[in-house]
Design an enzyme around this catalytic site. Sequence first.
Site, short mmCIF file in Angstrom:
data_model
loop_
_atom_site.label_atom_id
_atom_site.label_comp_id
_atom_site.label_asym_id
_atom_site.label_seq_id
_atom_site.Cartn_x
_atom_site.Cartn_y
_atom_site.Cartn_z
N CYS A 82 -1.69 7.58 -6.47
CA CYS A 82 -2.12 8.80 -7.15
C CYS A 82 -1.05 9.89 -6.98
O CYS A 82 0.06 9.74 -7.46
CB CYS A 82 -3.50 9.23 -6.66
SG CYS A 82 -4.32 10.44 -7.73
N HIS A 193 -6.51 4.58 -8.33
CA HIS A 193 -6.87 4.40 -6.92
C HIS A 193 -7.27 2.94 -6.70
O HIS A 193 -8.40 2.55 -7.01
CB HIS A 193 -8.05 5.31 -6.55
CG HIS A 193 -7.69 6.74 -6.46
ND1 HIS A 193 -7.16 7.30 -5.32
CD2 HIS A 193 -7.77 7.74 -7.36
CE1 HIS A 193 -6.93 8.60 -5.52
NE2 HIS A 193 -7.30 8.89 -6.76
N GLU A 195 -7.99 1.54 -3.98
CA GLU A 195 -9.05 1.50 -2.96
C GLU A 195 -10.43 1.80 -3.56
O GLU A 195 -11.45 1.58 -2.91
CB GLU A 195 -8.73 2.45 -1.81
CG GLU A 195 -8.98 3.92 -2.08
CD GLU A 195 -7.90 4.61 -2.91
OE1 GLU A 195 -8.00 5.85 -3.09
OE2 GLU A 195 -6.97 3.92 -3.38
#
Length: 214
Positions: A82, A193, A195
């Site tokens: 990001c 992202h 994650e």
Amino acid sequence: MKKHVTIVDYGVGNLFSVSRALEQCGAEVAISADPAEIEASERVVLPGVGAFADGMRGLHACGLVEPVRRFAASGRPLLGICLGMQMLASVSQEFGSHDGLGLIPGQVVPLPTVVEDGRPLKIPHIGWDVIDPAYQWEESMMADTAPGTAVYLVHSFHVVPDDPRYVLATYRFGDRPITAAIRYGNIQGCQFHPEKSGPAGLRMLSGFINTPVS
């Protein structure tokens, strides 16, 4: 033996969600603001959320700009996520002109606000989008990622590399391709992202942690 990953702690970032995801992928994770520890790491992740200038200010305040640059120059794997990906670029036009780490030649510019026929686009862009290869995915963290995989994004600015061959993947925003991931040698970055992108994102992080260390 577990692969070791150091997450750079410079006061701006979603450190613990990234750490949990990397641990879920089998990595041994350290979160560090120690320049020497970061420079000596096997693999480094530079996360980040928020404004570009704040991120670079945090790196400078922690004395981490040159250690991150030296780590990148060593040839070992570096991943920006990001804002962390944006800071890999040379310069950002977010609220003025601000120098980045200069590790991937290019600039950070605003997302388009309208499509070609003038209809407005919602900024910031938040949500799930499908990504497709812009250049070769082989031997990158996305080698096991299928074209059309959905990932989660939250951003208002995006990276435009000087050389289009640095673009690893794109997604469509309105009627235009937007950089979703980049690669320049041992340096990789994703605007999305991983994650927060479910099993597909974990596969990408696994691809990163299994990148050979030179």
